[in-house]
Design a protein around this motif. Structure first.
Motif, short mmCIF file in Angstrom:
data_model
loop_
_atom_site.label_atom_id
_atom_site.label_comp_id
_atom_site.label_asym_id
_atom_site.label_seq_id
_atom_site.Cartn_x
_atom_site.Cartn_y
_atom_site.Cartn_z
N ALA A 42 -5.39 -29.15 -27.57
CA ALA A 42 -5.20 -30.52 -27.12
C ALA A 42 -4.16 -30.57 -26.01
O ALA A 42 -3.11 -29.95 -26.10
CB ALA A 42 -4.78 -31.40 -28.28
N VAL A 45 -2.88 -37.00 -26.00
CA VAL A 45 -3.47 -37.85 -27.02
C VAL A 45 -3.03 -39.30 -26.77
O VAL A 45 -1.94 -39.53 -26.26
CB VAL A 45 -3.06 -37.36 -28.43
CG1 VAL A 45 -1.60 -37.61 -28.70
CG2 VAL A 45 -3.90 -37.97 -29.50
N ILE A 59 -8.28 -37.67 -28.26
CA ILE A 59 -7.62 -36.40 -27.98
C ILE A 59 -8.27 -35.81 -26.72
O ILE A 59 -9.49 -35.65 -26.67
CB ILE A 59 -7.78 -35.42 -29.16
CG1 ILE A 59 -7.17 -36.04 -30.42
CG2 ILE A 59 -7.13 -34.09 -28.84
CD1 ILE A 59 -7.45 -35.26 -31.68
N MET A 80 -0.92 -34.85 -33.06
CA MET A 80 -0.05 -35.87 -32.49
C MET A 80 1.43 -35.47 -32.61
O MET A 80 2.21 -35.61 -31.66
CB MET A 80 -0.30 -37.22 -33.16
CG MET A 80 -1.66 -37.81 -32.84
SD MET A 80 -2.01 -39.33 -33.74
CE MET A 80 -0.87 -40.44 -32.96
#
Length: 87
Positions: A42, A45, A59, A80
């Protein structure tokens, strides 16, 4: 009495003004279902607006792909938290 051209013009103006008024209050981006697979790498986000019917976290993967995820899932919370630590 109004001519057919005048009536048509009034209908078009009314249609566009109603469309513009409703478009103003529509959220920019909403998710309609959650992804089933985890995102491995990722990049960032963000949460969808509160006006959306389905609360979601988007994401953004390293490839640039955007994936809608359930904010209640543990793997989403971990991503996160990890990205928040990097900031």
């Amino acid at each position: 009495m109004l001519t057919a051209r005048t009536v048509l013009l009034l209908i078009l103006l009314l249609t566009f003004s109603l469309h513009h008024a409703t478009a103003y209050f529509m959220p920019v981006e909403c998710c309609f279902k959650y992804a089933q697979k985890h995102v491995r790498r990722a990049q960032s986000v963000y949460e969808t607006p509160r006006d959306c019917s389905l609360p979601a976290v988007v994401i953004v993967a390293a490839t640039g792909a955007k994936v809608c995820a359930d904010p209640k899932n543990l793997w989403v919370k971990k991503i996160m938290k990890k990205l928040q630590r990097k900031k």
